[in-house]
Design a protein around this motif. Structure first.
Motif, PDB file in Angstrom:
ATOM      1  N   ASP A 123       0.837  -1.205   0.000  1.00  0.00           N
ATOM      2  CA  ASP A 123       0.000   0.000   0.000  1.00  0.00           C
ATOM      3  C   ASP A 123       0.870   1.252   0.000  1.00  0.00           C
ATOM      4  O   ASP A 123       0.583   2.236  -0.709  1.00  0.00           O
ATOM      5  CB  ASP A 123      -0.923  -0.007   1.225  1.00  0.00           C
ATOM      6  CG  ASP A 123      -1.983  -1.097   1.135  1.00  0.00           C
ATOM      7  OD1 ASP A 123      -2.254  -1.555   0.000  1.00  0.00           O
ATOM      8  OD2 ASP A 123      -2.520  -1.497   2.190  1.00  0.00           O
ATOM      9  N   ALA A 124       1.941   1.218   0.798  1.00  0.00           N
ATOM     10  CA  ALA A 124       2.841   2.370   0.848  1.00  0.00           C
ATOM     11  C   ALA A 124       3.523   2.583  -0.506  1.00  0.00           C
ATOM     12  O   ALA A 124       3.702   3.723  -0.957  1.00  0.00           O
ATOM     13  CB  ALA A 124       3.886   2.164   1.948  1.00  0.00           C
ATOM     14  N   LYS A 126       2.294   1.808  -3.437  1.00  0.00           N
ATOM     15  CA  LYS A 126       1.310   2.372  -4.365  1.00  0.00           C
ATOM     16  C   LYS A 126       1.201   3.878  -4.186  1.00  0.00           C
ATOM     17  O   LYS A 126       1.143   4.636  -5.165  1.00  0.00           O
ATOM     18  CB  LYS A 126      -0.047   1.708  -4.142  1.00  0.00           C
ATOM     19  CG  LYS A 126      -0.110   0.254  -4.595  1.00  0.00           C
ATOM     20  CD  LYS A 126      -1.476  -0.349  -4.317  1.00  0.00           C
ATOM     21  CE  LYS A 126      -1.528  -1.809  -4.746  1.00  0.00           C
ATOM     22  NZ  LYS A 126      -2.848  -2.427  -4.444  1.00  0.00           N
ATOM     23  N   ASP A 127       1.172   4.313  -2.914  1.00  0.00           N
ATOM     24  CA  ASP A 127       1.107   5.751  -2.653  1.00  0.00           C
ATOM     25  C   ASP A 127       2.355   6.451  -3.194  1.00  0.00           C
ATOM     26  O   ASP A 127       2.275   7.534  -3.796  1.00  0.00           O
ATOM     27  CB  ASP A 127       0.975   6.008  -1.144  1.00  0.00           C
ATOM     28  CG  ASP A 127      -0.354   5.504  -0.593  1.00  0.00           C
ATOM     29  OD1 ASP A 127      -1.301   5.349  -1.400  1.00  0.00           O
ATOM     30  OD2 ASP A 127      -0.439   5.251   0.627  1.00  0.00           O
ATOM     31  N   TYR A 128       3.519   5.810  -2.981  1.00  0.00           N
ATOM     32  CA  TYR A 128       4.773   6.398  -3.467  1.00  0.00           C
ATOM     33  C   TYR A 128       4.781   6.484  -4.994  1.00  0.00           C
ATOM     34  O   TYR A 128       5.190   7.498  -5.569  1.00  0.00           O
ATOM     35  CB  TYR A 128       5.958   5.562  -2.987  1.00  0.00           C
ATOM     36  CG  TYR A 128       7.259   5.936  -3.663  1.00  0.00           C
ATOM     37  CD1 TYR A 128       7.976   7.058  -3.262  1.00  0.00           C
ATOM     38  CD2 TYR A 128       7.747   5.173  -4.730  1.00  0.00           C
ATOM     39  CE1 TYR A 128       9.157   7.413  -3.893  1.00  0.00           C
ATOM     40  CE2 TYR A 128       8.927   5.522  -5.367  1.00  0.00           C
ATOM     41  CZ  TYR A 128       9.626   6.642  -4.948  1.00  0.00           C
ATOM     42  OH  TYR A 128      10.778   6.989  -5.582  1.00  0.00           O
ATOM     43  N   GLU A 131       2.636   9.366  -6.165  1.00  0.00           N
ATOM     44  CA  GLU A 131       3.301  10.654  -5.958  1.00  0.00           C
ATOM     45  C   GLU A 131       4.473  10.826  -6.925  1.00  0.00           C
ATOM     46  O   GLU A 131       4.708  11.922  -7.450  1.00  0.00           O
ATOM     47  CB  GLU A 131       3.785  10.745  -4.510  1.00  0.00           C
ATOM     48  CG  GLU A 131       2.650  10.799  -3.490  1.00  0.00           C
ATOM     49  CD  GLU A 131       3.158  10.767  -2.062  1.00  0.00           C
ATOM     50  OE1 GLU A 131       4.394  10.673  -1.882  1.00  0.00           O
ATOM     51  OE2 GLU A 131       2.333  10.839  -1.131  1.00  0.00           O
TER      52      GLU A 131
END
Length: 278
Positions: A123-124, A126-128, A131
């Motif tokens: 999940d982290a 995917k966020d990275y 961005e």
């Protein structure tokens, strides 16, 4: 007395005949016996020979059959040995597989225990990635705008910064050039009397060069830079100009008949059509 003589005479006459008859009878009996003996002997010999041949043939059949049985047994034993060898290999492979399977199951248990942490990391990431994609898009846009600005600024400032201080060079005046001249620097050169036809001038730099009246028919000029070059009355008949830059070039009287003008920079299609008609 007379009768005795007659009897005696008869006996004397008959005895030789009796003896002869006896001899003949004995001879006949002996001959018959010998013939029978020979026949019996011949028959016995034939029977013995026939029996011997039959027995020999039967013995040969038995020997051949026994040989075939021995060969078949040897073949069977060889195949049986191969089977046991293959069975041993299979058992070894099976043991290895079972060991690997046990190790895999152990690792799977460990991985399952770590699944929540792995999901959190994914999940982290995917966020990275989201961005980073936004940042990359912005950076690409900035780079594109900066490149366009630098190009425009360079085109505008170059004459001011260089033409006043850079004299026209005359390194190639009156010379005949040939062969592969890929990437050659002709910037600010006076090429009005230089023969260049047939050269490979791919990616050559003709910035601010004077090519008035030069014959460049059939020349390879892909990617060449003609920025602010004087191309008055230059003939580019059947030349390869794809990707060339003609920004601010002087194109009066230029002949572009049958030239490859794909992706030429600095001219609109309308300008190219106008030049081609001249």
């Amino acid at each position: 007395m007379k009768n005795k003589k007659i009897v005696l005479l008869f006996v004397l006459l008959c005895c030789p005949m009796v003896v002869l008859a006896k001899k003949n009878i004995m001879k006949s009996v002996s001959k018959g016996f010998n013939s029978a003996t020979k026949s019996i002997s011949k028959t016995a010999t034939s029977v013995v020979n026939s029996t011997e041949q039959t027995v020999t043939a039967a013995a040969n059949v038995v020997v051949n059959t026994a040989t075939e049985l021995v060969t078949a047994c040897d073949t069977y034993n060889d195949k049986l040995a191969d089977y046991y060898t293959a069975l041993d290999q299979y058992n070894t492979a099976l043991a290895t597989y079972q060991k690997d399977l046990a190790s895999y199951n152990s690792d799977l248990v460990k991985y399952t225990a770590l699944q929540p942490q792995i999901d959190a990391i994914n999940d982290a990431m995917k966020d990275y990635d989201a961005e980073h994609a936004e940042y990359k898009t912005g950076l690409n846009s900035y780079n594109t705008q900066a490149a366009a600005f630098n190009k425009k600024a360079g085109k505008i400032l170059a004459p001011i910064l260089t033409e006043s201080t850079t004299p026209k060079r005359t390194d190639y005046v009156g010379k005949t050039l040939s062969g592969d001249l890929t990437g050659i620097d002709f910037s600010y050169q006076d090429l009005t009397t230089t023969i260049l036809a047939g050269c490979n001038l791919t990616n050559a730099d003709f910035t601010s060069a004077n090519l008035t009246g030069v014959n460049l028919n059939g020349t390879l000029l892909a990617g060449a830079d003609f920025t602010r070059a004087n191309l008055t009355n230059v003939t580019f008949w059947a030349a390869d100009l794809h990707g060339a830059d003609m920004t601010e070039a002087i194109l009066k009287g230029v002949d572009l008949t049958n030239a490859n003008l794909a992706n030429v920079v600095g001219l609109t299609q309308q300008q190219l059509a106008t030049v081609a008609k001249k």
